[in-house]
Design an enzyme around this catalytic site. Structure first.
Site, PDB file in Angstrom:
ATOM      1  N   LYS A  13      16.675   9.997  35.268  1.00 21.53           N
ATOM      2  CA  LYS A  13      16.610   8.920  36.171  1.00 21.53           C
ATOM      3  C   LYS A  13      16.287   9.582  37.806  1.00 21.53           C
ATOM      4  O   LYS A  13      15.421   9.264  38.419  1.00 21.53           O
ATOM      5  CB  LYS A  13      18.073   8.293  36.602  1.00 21.53           C
ATOM      6  CG  LYS A  13      18.487   7.601  35.127  1.00 21.53           C
ATOM      7  CD  LYS A  13      19.558   6.815  35.545  1.00 21.53           C
ATOM      8  CE  LYS A  13      20.663   7.554  35.757  1.00 21.53           C
ATOM      9  NZ  LYS A  13      21.045   8.453  34.701  1.00 21.53           N
ATOM     10  N   ARG A  88      26.881   0.476  37.609  1.00 25.01           N
ATOM     11  CA  ARG A  88      27.303   1.154  36.483  1.00 25.01           C
ATOM     12  C   ARG A  88      28.201   0.466  35.579  1.00 25.01           C
ATOM     13  O   ARG A  88      28.779   0.997  34.733  1.00 25.01           O
ATOM     14  CB  ARG A  88      27.972   2.567  37.052  1.00 25.01           C
ATOM     15  CG  ARG A  88      27.115   3.693  36.570  1.00 25.01           C
ATOM     16  CD  ARG A  88      27.770   4.940  37.281  1.00 25.01           C
ATOM     17  NE  ARG A  88      27.651   6.164  36.562  1.00 25.01           N
ATOM     18  CZ  ARG A  88      26.895   6.985  37.153  1.00 25.01           C
ATOM     19  NH1 ARG A  88      26.191   6.814  38.463  1.00 25.01           N
ATOM     20  NH2 ARG A  88      26.363   8.269  36.949  1.00 25.01           N
ATOM     21  N   ARG A 127      20.664  21.521  34.011  1.00 26.52           N
ATOM     22  CA  ARG A 127      19.998  21.042  35.166  1.00 26.52           C
ATOM     23  C   ARG A 127      20.217  22.043  36.305  1.00 26.52           C
ATOM     24  O   ARG A 127      21.475  22.352  36.480  1.00 26.52           O
ATOM     25  CB  ARG A 127      20.489  19.513  35.549  1.00 26.52           C
ATOM     26  CG  ARG A 127      20.341  19.038  37.068  1.00 26.52           C
ATOM     27  CD  ARG A 127      20.466  17.592  37.145  1.00 26.52           C
ATOM     28  NE  ARG A 127      21.794  17.039  36.639  1.00 26.52           N
ATOM     29  CZ  ARG A 127      22.002  15.961  36.029  1.00 26.52           C
ATOM     30  NH1 ARG A 127      21.013  14.908  36.307  1.00 26.52           N
ATOM     31  NH2 ARG A 127      23.167  15.540  35.675  1.00 26.52           N
ATOM     32  N   ARG A 160      25.355  21.544  39.292  1.00 21.53           N
ATOM     33  CA  ARG A 160      26.486  20.509  39.807  1.00 21.53           C
ATOM     34  C   ARG A 160      27.572  21.013  39.076  1.00 21.53           C
ATOM     35  O   ARG A 160      27.715  21.195  37.888  1.00 21.53           O
ATOM     36  CB  ARG A 160      26.206  19.019  39.446  1.00 21.53           C
ATOM     37  CG  ARG A 160      25.281  18.421  40.367  1.00 21.53           C
ATOM     38  CD  ARG A 160      24.595  17.176  39.959  1.00 21.53           C
ATOM     39  NE  ARG A 160      25.551  16.227  39.388  1.00 21.53           N
ATOM     40  CZ  ARG A 160      24.965  15.183  38.911  1.00 21.53           C
ATOM     41  NH1 ARG A 160      23.869  14.512  39.025  1.00 21.53           N
ATOM     42  NH2 ARG A 160      26.051  14.221  38.129  1.00 21.53           N
ATOM     43  N   ARG A 171      31.163  11.773  30.538  1.00 21.66           N
ATOM     44  CA  ARG A 171      30.315  10.891  31.383  1.00 21.66           C
ATOM     45  C   ARG A 171      29.368  10.154  30.327  1.00 21.66           C
ATOM     46  O   ARG A 171      28.937   9.015  30.653  1.00 21.66           O
ATOM     47  CB  ARG A 171      29.307  11.763  32.183  1.00 21.66           C
ATOM     48  CG  ARG A 171      29.924  12.167  33.532  1.00 21.66           C
ATOM     49  CD  ARG A 171      29.469  13.341  33.999  1.00 21.66           C
ATOM     50  NE  ARG A 171      28.091  13.180  34.572  1.00 21.66           N
ATOM     51  CZ  ARG A 171      27.526  14.163  34.749  1.00 21.66           C
ATOM     52  NH1 ARG A 171      27.663  15.535  34.478  1.00 21.66           N
ATOM     53  NH2 ARG A 171      25.894  13.908  35.046  1.00 21.66           N
TER      54      ARG A 171
HETATM   55  P1  ADP Z   1      19.723  11.715  35.642  1.00 18.30           P
HETATM   56  O1  ADP Z   1      19.312  11.614  36.948  1.00 18.30           O
HETATM   57  O2  ADP Z   1      19.383  10.662  34.728  1.00 18.30           O
HETATM   58  O3  ADP Z   1      21.142  12.366  35.299  1.00 18.30           O
HETATM   59  P2  ADP Z   1      17.750  14.106  35.793  1.00 18.30           P
HETATM   60  O4  ADP Z   1      16.452  13.401  36.561  1.00 18.30           O
HETATM   61  O5  ADP Z   1      18.700  14.783  36.805  1.00 18.30           O
HETATM   62  O6  ADP Z   1      18.721  13.032  35.073  1.00 18.30           O
HETATM   63  O7  ADP Z   1      17.439  15.051  34.631  1.00 18.30           O
HETATM   64  C1  ADP Z   1      18.445  15.738  33.829  1.00 18.30           C
HETATM   65  C2  ADP Z   1      17.696  17.227  33.560  1.00 18.30           C
HETATM   66  O8  ADP Z   1      16.656  16.920  32.472  1.00 18.30           O
HETATM   67  C3  ADP Z   1      17.025  17.842  34.835  1.00 18.30           C
HETATM   68  O9  ADP Z   1      17.351  19.135  34.542  1.00 18.30           O
HETATM   69  C4  ADP Z   1      15.604  17.488  34.599  1.00 18.30           C
HETATM   70  O10 ADP Z   1      14.651  18.425  34.973  1.00 18.30           O
HETATM   71  C5  ADP Z   1      15.433  17.253  33.058  1.00 18.30           C
HETATM   72  N1  ADP Z   1      14.453  16.286  32.626  1.00 18.30           N
HETATM   73  C6  ADP Z   1      14.032  15.166  33.304  1.00 18.30           C
HETATM   74  N2  ADP Z   1      13.173  14.478  32.656  1.00 18.30           N
HETATM   75  C7  ADP Z   1      13.004  15.274  31.623  1.00 18.30           C
HETATM   76  C8  ADP Z   1      11.935  15.204  30.676  1.00 18.30           C
HETATM   77  N3  ADP Z   1      11.194  14.130  30.564  1.00 18.30           N
HETATM   78  N4  ADP Z   1      11.935  16.150  29.636  1.00 18.30           N
HETATM   79  C9  ADP Z   1      12.526  17.259  29.705  1.00 18.30           C
HETATM   80  N5  ADP Z   1      13.802  17.390  30.639  1.00 18.30           N
HETATM   81  C10 ADP Z   1      13.554  16.460  31.615  1.00 18.30           C
HETATM   82  P1  AMP Z   2      25.361  10.757  39.057  1.00 16.80           P
HETATM   83  O1  AMP Z   2      24.804  11.541  40.235  1.00 16.80           O
HETATM   84  O2  AMP Z   2      24.741   9.357  38.883  1.00 16.80           O
HETATM   85  O3  AMP Z   2      25.111  11.495  37.904  1.00 16.80           O
HETATM   86  O4  AMP Z   2      26.656  10.431  39.078  1.00 16.80           O
HETATM   87  C1  AMP Z   2      27.745  11.375  39.274  1.00 16.80           C
HETATM   88  C2  AMP Z   2      29.209  10.832  39.390  1.00 16.80           C
HETATM   89  O5  AMP Z   2      29.341  10.059  40.589  1.00 16.80           O
HETATM   90  C3  AMP Z   2      29.487  10.104  38.120  1.00 16.80           C
HETATM   91  O6  AMP Z   2      29.953  10.673  37.051  1.00 16.80           O
HETATM   92  C4  AMP Z   2      30.501   9.116  38.778  1.00 16.80           C
HETATM   93  O7  AMP Z   2      31.939   9.868  39.057  1.00 16.80           O
HETATM   94  C5  AMP Z   2      30.315   9.042  40.222  1.00 16.80           C
HETATM   95  N1  AMP Z   2      29.330   7.795  40.440  1.00 16.80           N
HETATM   96  C6  AMP Z   2      28.037   7.754  40.885  1.00 16.80           C
HETATM   97  N2  AMP Z   2      27.776   6.498  40.710  1.00 16.80           N
HETATM   98  C7  AMP Z   2      28.498   5.608  40.464  1.00 16.80           C
HETATM   99  C8  AMP Z   2      28.975   4.141  40.603  1.00 16.80           C
HETATM  100  N3  AMP Z   2      27.921   3.339  40.671  1.00 16.80           N
HETATM  101  N4  AMP Z   2      30.167   3.881  40.192  1.00 16.80           N
HETATM  102  C9  AMP Z   2      31.139   4.702  40.071  1.00 16.80           C
HETATM  103  N5  AMP Z   2      30.918   6.002  40.002  1.00 16.80           N
HETATM  104  C10 AMP Z   2      29.996   6.779  40.352  1.00 16.80           C
END
Ligand code: ADP
Ligand code: AMP
Length: 216
Positions: A13, A88, A127, A160, A171
Site C-alpha cells: 500500500k 480498518r 521492509r 519499523r 497484524r
Molecule cells: P504496506 O504499506 O501495505 O504495509 P509496503 O508498501 O510498505 O506495504 O510494502 C511492504 C514491503 O514490500 C516493502 O519492503 C516494499 O518495498 C515491498 N514491496 C512492495 N510492493 C512490492 C512488490 N510488488 N513486490 C515485491 N516487494 C514489494
Molecule cells: P500501518 O502503518 O498501516 O502498517 O499501521 C501500523 C500500526 O498502526 C497498526 O498495526 C495499528 O496498530 C496502527 N494503526 C494504523 N492505522 C490504524 C487504524 N486505522 N486503526 C487502528 N490502528 C491503526
C-alpha cells in the site's frame, strides 16, 4: 479523486501510495505514519498509540476516527485524498461514511491490493524506510542501491519496530478478522478494484492506473 487503499500489512500500500499521489496530486493520509510521527515526537497521542502498535493491535477507534476527521477537513483535501490504513474495521468505515456525508462527497474507488498470506511476513520483515523522506525499500525485493541508504534523498534507512515476525503475524490476523470484511462492505457499493499485488511494483501500479481510468 477520493481513494482508499485496502490490503494486508506488507501488500504494498505505502509503495503504491507514493506513486498514486505523485500522479494524481492528492494528499496521502496514512494513519500508521501519523501515529509513528506522534511516537517520535513524544506526543500524548503517540504515547497512547504505541502500546497497541507494538502488540500489532489496532489503536482504539476513539483515538483514530477523530484524527482522520480533522485531517480530512484540511484545505488540501478539497481536491481529494488517498487514505492508506484507514478504515480498518466496520466502525471506522461507518465513521468515514458520516464524514463524507457531512461534506456531501463520495468515495471514488477502493483499491484492494491482494497478496497471498505466505508472502506478507517476508515483505514486512525485510521492509526498510527512509528516516528523512519516508521512501520504502525491501532488502531483497526492492533493495536500495547502497545498503542502508535511501536512493531518493540519501537519508538513513530504518526498520519499523513492529516489522518483526511475531508482530507481523499478529497484524495479519487482525487484518483478516477486522479489515478484510471491508472488501465486502465496499463491494456492495460497487467501488472496489481488486489488484494482484504479487507482481513487479511498476506492473501493480499500471493495473491501479487502469482501474482508475479517467476518474477525477
Ligand atoms: P504496506 O504499506 O501495505 O504495509 P509496503 O508498501 O510498505 O506495504 O510494502 C511492504 C514491503 O514490500 C516493502 O519492503 C516494499 O518495498 C515491498 N514491496 C512492495 N510492493 C512490492 C512488490 N510488488 N513486490 C515485491 N516487494 C514489494
Ligand atoms: P500501518 O502503518 O498501516 O502498517 O499501521 C501500523 C500500526 O498502526 C497498526 O498495526 C495499528 O496498530 C496502527 N494503526 C494504523 N492505522 C490504524 C487504524 N486505522 N486503526 C487502528 N490502528 C491503526
Amino acid at each position: 479523486m477520493r481513494l482508499i487503499l485496502l490490503g494486508p500489512p506488507g501488500a504494498g500500500k505505502g509503495t503504491q501510495a507514493a506513486k498514486i499521489v505523485e500522479k494524481y496530486a492528492i494528499p496521502h493520509i496514512s494513519t500508521g505514519d501519523i501515529f509513528r510521527t506522534n511516537i517520535s515526537q513524544g506526543t500524548e497521542l503517540g504515547k497512547q498509540a504505541q502500546g497497541y502498535m507494538d502488540k500489532g493491535l489496532l489503536v482504539p477507534d476513539e483515538l483514530t476516527c477523530g484524527l482522520v476527521a480533522d485531517r480530512l477537513s484540511q484545505e488540501d483535501c478539497k481536491v481529494g485524498f488517498m487514505l492508506d490504513g484507514f478504515p480498518r474495521n466496520l466502525f471506522q468505515a461507518i465513521s468515514l461514511d458520516e464524514i463524507l456525508k457531512d461534506t456531501d462527497t463520495k468515495l471514488t474507488k477502493v483499491v484492494n491490493i491482494e497478496v497471498d498470506k505466505e508472502l506478507l511476513v517476508a515483505r514486512a520483515v525485510g521492509r526498510r524506510i527512509c528516516k528523512s523522506c519516508g521512501a520504502t525499500f525491501h532488502v531483497e525485493f526492492n533493495p536500495p542501491k547502497e545498503d542502508g541508504v535511501c536512493d531518493v534523498c540519501h537519508g538513513e534507512l530504518y526498520q519499523r519496530a513492529d516489522d518483526n515476525e511475531e508482530t507481523v503475524s499478529k497484524r495479519i490476523q487482525v487484518y483478516l478478522d477486522e479489515t478484510k470484511p471491508l472488501v465486502d462492505y465496499y463491494s456492495k457499493q460497487g467501488i472496489v478494484a481488486s489488484i494482484n499485488g504479487d507482481q513487479q511494483i511498476d506492473k501493480v501500479f499500471k493495473d491501479i492506473e487502469l482501474s482508475l481510468g479517467s476518474e477525477k
